[in-house]
Motif scaffolding. Structure first.
Motif, PDB file in Angstrom:
ATOM      1  N   VAL A 197       0.850  -1.192   0.000  1.00 14.75           N
ATOM      2  CA  VAL A 197       0.000   0.000   0.000  1.00 14.75           C
ATOM      3  C   VAL A 197       0.883   1.238   0.000  1.00 14.75           C
ATOM      4  N   ASP A 198       0.329   2.339  -0.495  1.00 18.83           N
ATOM      5  CA  ASP A 198       1.067   3.606  -0.478  1.00 18.83           C
ATOM      6  C   ASP A 198       1.164   4.171   0.929  1.00 18.83           C
ATOM      7  N   ALA A 199       0.101   4.007   1.713  1.00 18.81           N
ATOM      8  CA  ALA A 199       0.062   4.538   3.077  1.00 18.81           C
ATOM      9  C   ALA A 199      -0.607   3.533   3.995  1.00 18.81           C
ATOM     10  N   ALA A 200       0.031   3.251   5.120  1.00 21.27           N
ATOM     11  CA  ALA A 200      -0.509   2.267   6.060  1.00 21.27           C
ATOM     12  C   ALA A 200      -1.661   2.857   6.862  1.00 21.27           C
ATOM     13  N   GLU A 201      -2.446   1.973   7.451  1.00 26.27           N
ATOM     14  CA  GLU A 201      -3.503   2.332   8.378  1.00 26.27           C
ATOM     15  C   GLU A 201      -3.309   1.518   9.648  1.00 26.27           C
ATOM     16  N   PRO A 202      -3.936   1.917  10.763  1.00 25.02           N
ATOM     17  CA  PRO A 202      -3.804   1.134  12.003  1.00 25.02           C
ATOM     18  C   PRO A 202      -4.134  -0.331  11.779  1.00 25.02           C
ATOM     19  N   GLY A 203      -3.246  -1.206  12.233  1.00 30.13           N
ATOM     20  CA  GLY A 203      -3.442  -2.642  12.091  1.00 30.13           C
ATOM     21  C   GLY A 203      -2.762  -3.250  10.878  1.00 30.13           C
ATOM     22  N   TRP A 204      -2.274  -2.419   9.963  1.00 31.20           N
ATOM     23  CA  TRP A 204      -1.588  -2.937   8.776  1.00 31.20           C
ATOM     24  C   TRP A 204      -0.134  -3.233   9.099  1.00 31.20           C
ATOM     25  N   ASP A 205       0.281  -4.480   8.907  1.00 34.67           N
ATOM     26  CA  ASP A 205       1.675  -4.848   9.155  1.00 34.67           C
ATOM     27  C   ASP A 205       2.344  -5.368   7.891  1.00 34.67           C
ATOM     28  N   GLY A 206       1.710  -5.100   6.733  1.00 41.71           N
ATOM     29  CA  GLY A 206       2.267  -5.531   5.462  1.00 41.71           C
ATOM     30  C   GLY A 206       3.193  -4.502   4.853  1.00 41.71           C
ATOM     31  N   SER A 207       3.508  -4.704   3.603  1.00 39.99           N
ATOM     32  CA  SER A 207       4.449  -3.838   2.897  1.00 39.99           C
ATOM     33  C   SER A 207       3.842  -2.461   2.647  1.00 39.99           C
ATOM     34  N   VAL A 208       4.700  -1.442   2.730  1.00 31.26           N
ATOM     35  CA  VAL A 208       4.321  -0.066   2.393  1.00 31.26           C
ATOM     36  C   VAL A 208       5.304   0.431   1.350  1.00 31.26           C
ATOM     37  N   GLY A 209       4.810   0.849   0.206  1.00 29.60           N
ATOM     38  CA  GLY A 209       5.686   1.332  -0.858  1.00 29.60           C
ATOM     39  C   GLY A 209       5.146   0.954  -2.223  1.00 29.60           C
ATOM     40  N   LEU A 210       5.947   1.215  -3.223  1.00 27.00           N
ATOM     41  CA  LEU A 210       5.535   0.954  -4.596  1.00 27.00           C
ATOM     42  C   LEU A 210       5.485  -0.549  -4.886  1.00 27.00           C
ATOM     43  N   VAL A 211       4.596  -0.921  -5.794  1.00 27.00           N
ATOM     44  CA  VAL A 211       4.448  -2.333  -6.140  1.00 27.00           C
ATOM     45  C   VAL A 211       5.725  -2.871  -6.778  1.00 27.00           C
TER      46      VAL A 211
END
Length: 281
Positions: free
Chosen positions: A178-192
């Motif tokens: 994802v481009d921007a994380a949200e509360p509870g997101w523990d995955g990748s942040v950034g460009l595909v």
């Protein structure tokens, strides 16, 4: 089932059987033609599109996101963007719309048989690739390993979550960012494109299928080229406003090609021969 020449501009009535909300901007409409005999005989291939119409809203091309190996309904995944797509988001189960098609050159499934497939998508771009992934899973002995890389703006924007979970359970290597994380997101942040870094691919037996916004598209193409993919090993779909769908109006002209009949699926080798702005930069 192709429509007779006399009916190429005549939409057929289709009923909304179900509506699946993917996120705040995307919904998948499960449709069936009102003419049951026509509906039972209707066939299409992954990568093709339908022309959708509603009274006073015009007509627009929308990729088929359902799977040819599962006949009976047509799935159209629609992002709210213009007059017609906004009107579609106001539909309810039981309402009807006009459909004509299928149109366009599909993904070359016969050529993909036996190969490992890498899918790279952003946002609504997963819709036309969904048909390919599900077709492969329905014929597991015909295709190699499947990898899906999918990018969204935020975790809340991740569409097709039930599909992604099902694919993972069926052995598909699904990686999300994802481009921007949200509360509870523990995955990748950034460009595909960053998801490509850790892949262990058998390059000689792999084909990449890409669909997403232009900026993502260009970045992924550059990365794949650097990884050693040849132009013939990369397939994509090109978005154009296709009015007639059958190559008559030439509204979707692309430097000698027509997106509606020569595409929407193209190899990168074919696109290199055209002056396509999405490839610039």
């Amino acid at each position: 089932m192709p429509q007779p020449i006399a009916d190429i501009y005549l939409p057929r009535q289709a009923r909304v059987e179900q509506i699946e909300i993917e996120n705040s901007q995307i919904a998948t409409f499960v449709l069936a033609f009102s003419d049951r005999r026509y509906n039972d005989a209707f066939r299409y291939q992954p990568g093709q599109f339908m022309l959708v119409s509603m009274p006073h809203c015009g007509e627009a091309p929308i990729s088929i996101s359902s799977t040819p190996t599962r006949p009976g309904n047509i799935h159209l995944s629609v992002r709210k963007a213009g007059k017609l797509t906004t009107a579609m988001h106001g539909l309810r189960v039981g309402d009807t719309i006009g459909l004509r098609g299928p149109y366009g050159r599909p993904f070359p499934m016969e050529q993909l048989a036996g190969r490992d497939l890498l899918f790279v998508a952003g946002g609504i771009g997963l819709a036309p690739l969904r048909a390919v992934v599900n077709s492969c899973l329905d014929q597991p002995d015909r295709f190699g390993a499947l990898t899906v890389l999918y990018g969204s703006r935020t975790p809340s924007d991740i569409a097709f979550q039930p599909d992604l979970a099902q694919w993972h359970n069926q052995g598909v290597d699904c990686r999300l960012t994802v481009d921007a994380a949200e509360p509870g997101w523990d995955g990748s942040v950034g460009l595909v494109t960053a998801l490509l870094d850790d892949l262990a691919l058998k390059l000689d037996k792999s084909t990449a299928l890409i669909c997403g916004p232009p900026l993502m598209f260009r970045a992924v193409l550059g990365k794949l080229t650097n990884m050693g993919f040849s132009d013939h090993q990369v397939l994509t779909t090109m978005e154009r406003h296709m009015k007639c769908g059958v190559g008559i109006c030439r509204h979707c002209h692309m430097d000698g090609k027509l997106a509606c009949v020569d595409g929407p699926v193209f190899s990168l080798a074919e696109l290199r021969k055209l002056k396509i702005m999405e490839l610039d930069g």
